[in-house]
Enzyme design. Structure first.
Site, PDB file in Angstrom:
ATOM      1  N   GLU A  77      -7.412   8.491   6.163  1.00 37.68           N
ATOM      2  CA  GLU A  77      -7.705   9.164   7.433  1.00 37.68           C
ATOM      3  C   GLU A  77      -8.227  10.581   7.278  1.00 37.68           C
ATOM      4  O   GLU A  77      -7.551  11.551   7.662  1.00 37.68           O
ATOM      5  CB  GLU A  77      -6.458   9.168   8.323  1.00 37.68           C
ATOM      6  N   ASN A 110      -7.379   1.905   9.912  1.00 35.75           N
ATOM      7  CA  ASN A 110      -6.081   2.126  10.535  1.00 35.75           C
ATOM      8  C   ASN A 110      -6.283   2.100  12.037  1.00 35.75           C
ATOM      9  O   ASN A 110      -7.127   2.827  12.569  1.00 35.75           O
ATOM     10  CB  ASN A 110      -5.499   3.487  10.127  1.00 35.75           C
ATOM     11  N   ARG A 157       0.848  -1.196   0.000  1.00 29.58           N
ATOM     12  CA  ARG A 157       0.000   0.000   0.000  1.00 29.58           C
ATOM     13  C   ARG A 157       0.879   1.240   0.000  1.00 29.58           C
ATOM     14  O   ARG A 157       1.710   1.410   0.886  1.00 29.58           O
ATOM     15  CB  ARG A 157      -0.888  -0.009   1.250  1.00 29.58           C
ATOM     16  N   TYR A 200      -4.432   2.074  15.909  1.00 32.70           N
ATOM     17  CA  TYR A 200      -3.236   2.242  16.734  1.00 32.70           C
ATOM     18  C   TYR A 200      -3.480   2.092  18.228  1.00 32.70           C
ATOM     19  O   TYR A 200      -2.623   1.581  18.945  1.00 32.70           O
ATOM     20  CB  TYR A 200      -2.580   3.604  16.458  1.00 32.70           C
ATOM     21  N   GLU A 224      -3.500   0.013   8.172  1.00 31.36           N
ATOM     22  CA  GLU A 224      -2.313   0.402   8.950  1.00 31.36           C
ATOM     23  C   GLU A 224      -2.431  -0.127  10.360  1.00 31.36           C
ATOM     24  O   GLU A 224      -3.492  -0.025  10.980  1.00 31.36           O
ATOM     25  CB  GLU A 224      -2.160   1.933   9.090  1.00 31.36           C
ATOM     26  N   HIS A 265      -2.900  10.964   0.659  1.00 30.21           N
ATOM     27  CA  HIS A 265      -2.387  10.812   2.024  1.00 30.21           C
ATOM     28  C   HIS A 265      -1.793  12.165   2.436  1.00 30.21           C
ATOM     29  O   HIS A 265      -0.611  12.270   2.736  1.00 30.21           O
ATOM     30  CB  HIS A 265      -1.371   9.666   2.088  1.00 30.21           C
TER      31      HIS A 265
HETATM   32  C1  PNW Z   1      -1.392   7.716  10.694  1.00 34.10           C
HETATM   33  N1  PNW Z   1      -3.516  10.956  15.917  1.00 34.10           N
HETATM   34  O1  PNW Z   1      -1.350   8.994  11.225  1.00 34.10           O
HETATM   35  C2  PNW Z   1      -0.998   7.960   9.265  1.00 34.10           C
HETATM   36  O2  PNW Z   1      -1.843   7.416   8.297  1.00 34.10           O
HETATM   37  C3  PNW Z   1       0.447   7.681   8.978  1.00 34.10           C
HETATM   38  O3  PNW Z   1       0.855   8.494   7.917  1.00 34.10           O
HETATM   39  C4  PNW Z   1       1.268   7.872  10.231  1.00 34.10           C
HETATM   40  O4  PNW Z   1       2.647   7.802   9.998  1.00 34.10           O
HETATM   41  C5  PNW Z   1       0.817   6.810  11.224  1.00 34.10           C
HETATM   42  O5  PNW Z   1      -0.575   6.889  11.460  1.00 34.10           O
HETATM   43  C6  PNW Z   1       1.536   6.879  12.557  1.00 34.10           C
HETATM   44  O6  PNW Z   1       1.286   8.100  13.191  1.00 34.10           O
HETATM   45  C7  PNW Z   1      -1.898   9.398  12.417  1.00 34.10           C
HETATM   46  O7  PNW Z   1      -2.996  11.971  16.430  1.00 34.10           O
HETATM   47  C8  PNW Z   1      -1.400  10.575  12.955  1.00 34.10           C
HETATM   48  O8  PNW Z   1      -4.507  10.378  16.441  1.00 34.10           O
HETATM   49  C9  PNW Z   1      -1.935  11.082  14.113  1.00 34.10           C
HETATM   50  C10 PNW Z   1      -2.971  10.416  14.732  1.00 34.10           C
HETATM   51  C11 PNW Z   1      -3.478   9.239  14.191  1.00 34.10           C
HETATM   52  C12 PNW Z   1      -2.925   8.734  13.028  1.00 34.10           C
END
Ligand code: PNW
Length: 456
Positions: free
Chosen positions: A170, A297, A81, A299, A363, A125
């Site tokens: 996102e 995505n 991707r 996290y 992601e 992106h």
């Molecule tokens: C995502 N938050 O970004 C992006 O899709 C990527 O480009 C990035 O490198 C990756 O996650 C890791 O950060 C985010 O503040 C950036 O909640 C900030 C947030 C969430 C996702």
């Protein structure tokens, strides 16, 4: 539907990949006709990015892509991707195609296919051509129309070889970090503008889907970043805080796409900041055109409680009072709590509340401060364990009915982590930013066993 899976196997044909984004890895910002995006402008504005670092060179992928494709082959991925830099393809955001810019992606696609790797393309992106921001950016409706024209143009050039397309990455980040808190480019701090940006991003998605369907595109989706949101206590005020953050983070994007409506409670929460004049008749029908998949995505999880409204810019438009509570569980270098169960909850919630829909984790990954040993190894057991726990959570979600078709690890290479510059390393491959030497981390070696076995 439940799959009959033995404890560690993934479904037949499961997609295993890594994900990247153009501005984070490419560098070569002035080459072959590329003009600035909002991220070039933002990164070159003092005080916006850690140590004023920029994506001018990044991981130099624009020149080193053959080596990076070899690394993908070493990882044994079935899919890759990556995103296209709009300012390479239409340097000003409109007008004719810049052939040299397209050629770069065309060569990359050919090379991936030669290696048996399926290219999985994200159209946007976050690198909006600067002239479009100067004309008003995403808060302006015309930006959505320009995005659809760009989508159609590039599909004409790559659509013979690329079957899988994601419109936006996102939209929450693009709208709220970009226009409300200003943590991301273009760095504006206007909640009303951010709400308009959110709508026009979704409209741009819908218009692009229409344009690509007209050209016969096969597999179309959208990528959103989702978090489970829990109240810190059972107090009504805290439960309401959780409802509001879930609304702004998750439902504001899922509902229009998958249900054709905006969540009424969210519109009510922000009514004093902005109305809905910018939402025209027919927009929601455009936005909710059927998709072939949703990209997720993932996290971490948010745990919240109500507090006192905070002065100054917040990306939680109308909800600056909400406090984010740490539970004291282990965190990554981003300060994000490690919560694999949250991935299970997110995937099963989608299946339960939004109906049957093919899902991809587009992601998931972790930042840790990695170092190369004298023997040329990177011992990142923390990242390996993070991935293993999340893969297990995804596997459980499949067993419990989520139609998960694939999983992309964020990310292939250590790269420009937006406002954090080069201070956060998410790669399966270590990059020495002085020499651009790439070193496969232990997590990458382990991942290559998973991709080949299609099992844990
Ligand atoms: C995502 N938050 O970004 C992006 O899709 C990527 O480009 C990035 O490198 C990756 O996650 C890791 O950060 C985010 O503040 C950036 O909640 C900030 C947030 C969430 C996702």
């Amino acid at each position: 539907m439940t799959h009959d899976l033995s404890t560690e196997r993934f479904p037949e044909g499961f997609a295993w990949g890594t994900a990247t984004a153009s501005y984070q890895i490419e560098g070569a910002v002035h080459e072959d006709g590329r003009l600035p995006s909002v991220w070039d402008t933002f990164a070159h504005t003092p005080g916006k990015v850690f140590r004023n670092q920029t994506g001018d060179v990044a991981a130099d992928h624009y020149h080193r892509w053959p080596e990076d494709v070899s690394l993908l082959a070493d990882l044994g991925v079935t899919h890759y991707r990556f995103s296209l830099a709009w300012p390479r393809i239409q340097p000003e955001g409109y007008g004719p195609v810049n052939g040299a810019g397209v050629d770069f992606y065309s060569r990359l696609v050919d090379s991936l296919l030669d290696h048996g790797i399926t290219p999985w393309v994200t159209l946007y992106h976050w690198d909006l051509p600067q002239p479009l921001e100067d004309a008003g950016g995403w808060p302006r409706r015309e930006t959505a129309e320009k995005f659809a024209e760009y989508a159609a143009l590039i599909h004409q050039r790559l659509g013979d070889r690329v079957r899988d397309w994601t419109t936006l990455n996102e939209p929450w980040c693009a709208a709220f970090l970009g226009y409300a808190s200003g943590h991301h480019a273009p760095g504006r701090t206007d909640g009303a503008a951010a709400m308009r940006a959110a709508h026009h991003l979704m409209l741009g998605h819908g218009l692009a889907v229409e344009a690509l369907r007209d050209q016969g595109a096969a597999n179309l989706g959208l990528t959103v970043n989702l978090y489970p949101v829990d109240a810190a206590t059972d107090r009504d005020a805290d439960r309401d805080a959780a409802r509001r953050i879930d609304g702004l983070m998750n439902r504001l994007f899922l509902d229009p796409v998958l249900r054709g409506t905006y969540p009424a409670d969210v519109l009510k929460d922000v009514a004093e900041i902005t109305g809905t004049e910018h939402v025209r008749d027919g927009d929601l029908a455009t936005i909710s055109a059927p998709l072939d998949f949703l990209g997720v995505n993932y996290y971490s999880r948010h745990v919240v409680r109500a507090g006192a409204p905070q002065p100054g810019p917040s990306h939680w438009v109308g909800s600056s009072d909400v406090e984010f509570v740490k539970r004291g569980v282990p965190e990554t270098e981003m300060g994000w709590e490690i919560d694999p169960d949250g991935l299970y909850e997110t995937l099963t919630r989608l299946a339960r509340e939004y109906g049957p829909l093919p899902l991809y984790v587009t992601e998931n990954g972790a930042a840790f401060p990695d170092e190369v040993t004298r023997e040329g190894r990177v011992h990142d057991e923390n990242r390996r364990r993070y991935l293993e726990e999340h893969f297990r959570a995804a596997h459980r979600a499949i067993a419990d009915g989520a139609d998960l078709r694939g999983y992309f690890v964020w990310t292939l290479l250590d790269n420009f982590e937006w406002a954090h510059g080069y201070s956060k390393r998410f790669g399966l491959v270590h990059v020495d930013f002085e020499t651009q030497v790439r070193t496969l981390k232990d997590s990458g070696r382990w991942f290559s066993e998973i991709t080949r076995a299609n099992a844990l």
